[in-house]
Design a protein around this motif. Structure first.
Motif, PDB file in Angstrom:
ATOM      1  N   GLY A 128       0.733  -1.175  -0.029  1.00  0.00           N
ATOM      2  CA  GLY A 128       0.068  -0.198   0.128  1.00  0.00           C
ATOM      3  C   GLY A 128       0.790   1.388   0.104  1.00  0.00           C
ATOM      4  N   LEU A 129       2.129   1.308  -0.205  1.00  0.00           N
ATOM      5  CA  LEU A 129       3.095   2.234  -0.257  1.00  0.00           C
ATOM      6  C   LEU A 129       2.663   3.370  -1.182  1.00  0.00           C
ATOM      7  CD1 LEU A 129       5.592   3.988   0.644  1.00  0.00           C
ATOM      8  CD2 LEU A 129       6.918   2.333  -1.151  1.00  0.00           C
ATOM      9  N   VAL A 130       2.367   3.037  -2.209  1.00  0.00           N
ATOM     10  CA  VAL A 130       2.055   3.815  -3.580  1.00  0.00           C
ATOM     11  C   VAL A 130       0.583   4.632  -3.181  1.00  0.00           C
ATOM     12  CG1 VAL A 130       1.522   4.402  -5.827  1.00  0.00           C
ATOM     13  CG2 VAL A 130       3.234   2.599  -5.085  1.00  0.00           C
ATOM     14  N   GLY A 131      -0.486   4.032  -2.748  1.00  0.00           N
ATOM     15  CA  GLY A 131      -1.661   4.677  -2.196  1.00  0.00           C
ATOM     16  C   GLY A 131      -1.443   5.441  -0.885  1.00  0.00           C
ATOM     17  N   VAL A 132      -0.694   5.131  -0.202  1.00  0.00           N
ATOM     18  CA  VAL A 132      -0.280   6.165   1.023  1.00  0.00           C
ATOM     19  C   VAL A 132       0.216   7.299   0.474  1.00  0.00           C
ATOM     20  CG1 VAL A 132       0.987   6.542   3.026  1.00  0.00           C
ATOM     21  CG2 VAL A 132      -0.151   4.336   2.728  1.00  0.00           C
ATOM     22  N   LEU A 133       1.144   7.339  -0.422  1.00  0.00           N
ATOM     23  CA  LEU A 133       1.654   8.489  -0.866  1.00  0.00           C
ATOM     24  C   LEU A 133       0.868   9.337  -1.865  1.00  0.00           C
ATOM     25  CD1 LEU A 133       5.335   7.339  -2.063  1.00  0.00           C
ATOM     26  CD2 LEU A 133       4.432   8.560  -0.158  1.00  0.00           C
ATOM     27  N   LEU A 134      -0.335   8.480  -2.573  1.00  0.00           N
ATOM     28  CA  LEU A 134      -1.246   9.451  -3.135  1.00  0.00           C
ATOM     29  C   LEU A 134      -2.233  10.028  -2.529  1.00  0.00           C
ATOM     30  CD1 LEU A 134      -1.928   6.846  -6.341  1.00  0.00           C
ATOM     31  CD2 LEU A 134      -1.339   9.229  -6.503  1.00  0.00           C
ATOM     32  N   ALA A 135      -2.345   9.551  -1.370  1.00  0.00           N
ATOM     33  CA  ALA A 135      -3.247  10.204  -0.315  1.00  0.00           C
ATOM     34  C   ALA A 135      -2.927  11.318   0.335  1.00  0.00           C
ATOM     35  CB  ALA A 135      -3.460   9.255   0.973  1.00  0.00           C
ATOM     36  N   ARG A 136      -1.728  12.035   0.113  1.00  0.00           N
ATOM     37  CA  ARG A 136      -1.231  13.206   0.402  1.00  0.00           C
ATOM     38  C   ARG A 136      -1.978  14.327  -0.489  1.00  0.00           C
ATOM     39  NH1 ARG A 136       3.068  14.168   3.201  1.00  0.00           N
ATOM     40  NH2 ARG A 136       3.755  15.808   1.906  1.00  0.00           N
ATOM     41  N   VAL A 137      -2.336  13.991  -1.636  1.00  0.00           N
ATOM     42  CA  VAL A 137      -3.065  14.977  -2.419  1.00  0.00           C
ATOM     43  C   VAL A 137      -4.389  14.492  -3.065  1.00  0.00           C
ATOM     44  CG1 VAL A 137      -0.901  15.946  -3.137  1.00  0.00           C
ATOM     45  CG2 VAL A 137      -1.690  14.363  -4.556  1.00  0.00           C
ATOM     46  N   ALA A 138      -4.668  13.396  -3.173  1.00  0.00           N
ATOM     47  CA  ALA A 138      -5.810  12.826  -3.716  1.00  0.00           C
ATOM     48  C   ALA A 138      -7.149  13.322  -2.848  1.00  0.00           C
ATOM     49  CB  ALA A 138      -5.685  11.423  -4.081  1.00  0.00           C
ATOM     50  N   LYS A 139      -8.052  12.974  -3.518  1.00  0.00           N
ATOM     51  CA  LYS A 139      -9.543  13.121  -2.581  1.00  0.00           C
ATOM     52  C   LYS A 139      -9.851  11.894  -2.101  1.00  0.00           C
ATOM     53  CE  LYS A 139     -13.411  13.590  -4.717  1.00  0.00           C
ATOM     54  NZ  LYS A 139     -14.507  14.249  -5.497  1.00  0.00           N
ATOM     55  N   THR A 140      -9.833  11.057  -2.816  1.00  0.00           N
ATOM     56  CA  THR A 140     -10.223   9.387  -2.609  1.00  0.00           C
ATOM     57  C   THR A 140      -9.084   8.773  -3.078  1.00  0.00           C
ATOM     58  OG1 THR A 140     -12.417  10.054  -2.438  1.00  0.00           O
ATOM     59  CG2 THR A 140     -11.801   7.799  -2.624  1.00  0.00           C
ATOM     60  N   VAL A 141      -8.840   7.395  -2.429  1.00  0.00           N
ATOM     61  CA  VAL A 141      -7.942   6.351  -2.788  1.00  0.00           C
ATOM     62  C   VAL A 141      -8.241   5.158  -2.529  1.00  0.00           C
ATOM     63  CG1 VAL A 141      -5.462   5.505  -2.432  1.00  0.00           C
ATOM     64  CG2 VAL A 141      -5.734   8.156  -2.371  1.00  0.00           C
ATOM     65  N   PHE A 142      -8.419   4.306  -3.330  1.00  0.00           N
ATOM     66  CA  PHE A 142      -8.804   3.015  -3.214  1.00  0.00           C
ATOM     67  C   PHE A 142      -7.451   1.926  -3.320  1.00  0.00           C
ATOM     68  CE2 PHE A 142     -12.947   4.364  -4.778  1.00  0.00           C
ATOM     69  CZ  PHE A 142     -13.827   4.215  -3.935  1.00  0.00           C
ATOM     70  N   ILE A 143      -7.136   1.310  -2.186  1.00  0.00           N
ATOM     71  CA  ILE A 143      -5.983   0.497  -2.237  1.00  0.00           C
ATOM     72  C   ILE A 143      -6.491  -0.839  -2.187  1.00  0.00           C
ATOM     73  CG2 ILE A 143      -4.055  -0.229  -0.716  1.00  0.00           C
ATOM     74  CD1 ILE A 143      -3.921   2.394   0.353  1.00  0.00           C
ATOM     75  N   THR A 144      -6.168  -1.751  -3.398  1.00  0.00           N
ATOM     76  CA  THR A 144      -6.786  -2.866  -3.608  1.00  0.00           C
ATOM     77  C   THR A 144      -5.974  -4.041  -3.648  1.00  0.00           C
ATOM     78  OG1 THR A 144      -7.072  -2.841  -6.003  1.00  0.00           O
ATOM     79  CG2 THR A 144      -8.611  -1.558  -4.598  1.00  0.00           C
TER      80      THR A 144
END
Length: 327
Positions: A128-144
């Motif tokens: 989930g490393l990539v999703g965690v980083l995206l969550a710094r700027v994204a509105k919604t992140v689905f980590i699947t």
């Protein structure tokens, strides 16, 4: 991360019960079992002097800023992972393509507003490393990903890095098995059954996922059967809702082939069979295959923001789009 890297990679001829180790994990305690914590630091480049605020004094004269030494801010991402795993559980490890994709997305975050406020979906998220980083700027992140053990680990990593995540962002950890059709089975929004299915999807979440503009995946290309299932799921995801782009990072893995009597990257070749190169699509007719259009990104132009790994020479990042109609 405390570990260095070594050219030890998972190969297609491993059995499902055999333990494999990522090349990133050299230096971890030998024979260590159970979860291991590693710390990845990434640096935010300093603001250039030309971007400093212009100001004036009381007489209207330009104030020239002092030439202070520009400092670089650093942040640490805490990742729980396994040091070795069986093939079905490789998502418990950190792999090199995951770190290269992190660099790529961090570069986009630091140099543009392209990812600000987006809805994104990570496929085969692993740690989930990539999703965690995206969550710094994204509105919604689905980590699947697939399997409770891997999903529990993803959820733990989201928890460990809660302070890094944009407080307005919503992060979902959800089950997505490529062997099953998309959309997944839906649970009732307010059902008590939903509470026992922590990683199940609700109807509203599926609808939000359809509006995702960004898909990301790292190190999911290592088995032909899994690659087929991945592209099958990808076609369903990208043919529904808003227009999407996928950034996929992979590492070419070479094996000796008795058929070819040579060392070849058959898994990579199978992946490439799904893609038409961007710019070569003019002669394709509607309904022609493949329907995925890809462009390989020059990663030598991407700074290395995550410091504690060696990129090697066999990692690629592909920008992939899907044609719903005629190219």
């Amino acid at each position: 991360m405390e570990e260095g890297s070594v050219e030890t990679t998972r190969h297609l001829n491993h059995t499902d019960s055999e333990e494999v180790m990522s090349e990133v994990h050299l230096g971890c305690p030998p024979g260590f079992s159970g979860p291991h914590i590693s710390y990845f630091t990434f640096s935010i480049p300093p603001v250039e002097a030309t971007k400093q605020m212009i100001s004036f004094d009381e007489d209207g004269d330009l104030i020239l800023p002092r030439r202070n030494k520009l400092s670089t801010q650093s942040y640490t991402v805490t990742i729980q992972h396994s040091i070795t795993s069986t093939i079905p559980c490789v998502g418990l490890q950190v792999w090199r393509a995951e770190l290269v994709l992190s660099d790529f997305l961090l570069h986009k975050m630091f140099t543009s507003s392209e990812l600000d406020g987006i809805v994104s979906l990570e496929l085969g998220a692993g740690t989930g490393l990539v999703g965690v980083l995206l969550a710094r700027v994204a509105k919604t992140v689905f980590i699947t990903d697939h399997g409770n053990e891997i999903l529990d680990n993803c959820a733990k990593n989201v928890e460990l890095n809660s302070e890094l995540i944009n407080h307005r962002a919503i992060v979902y950890v959800r089950e997505l098995d490529w062997m099953n059709p998309w959309p997944p089975r839906i649970t009732m929004e307010e059902s008590s059954f939903c509470k026992t299915k922590r990683y199940s999807w609700t109807l509203s979440e599926v609808e939000i996922a359809h509006e995702a503009s960004l898909l990301v995946a790292a190190d999911v290309i290592y088995s032909d059967g899994l690659t087929d299932a991945f592209f099958s799921t990808l076609e369903r995801l990208m043919s529904l809702g808003s227009e999407k782009v996928l950034y996929l990072a992979l590492e070419k893995r070479y094996n000796f082939s008795l058929d070819d009597l040579d060392v070849v990257a058959n898994g990579y070749l199978h992946f490439r069979s799904y893609l038409q190169l961007e710019g070569d699509c003019e002669d394709l007719e509607c309904g022609s295959m493949p329907r995925f259009v890809g462009k390989c990104i020059d990663i030598t132009e991407i700074p290395q923001y995550v410091k504690e790994y060696d990129r090697g020479n066999d990692v690629e990042i592909w920008e992939i789009k899907y044609s719903k109609g005629k190219f």
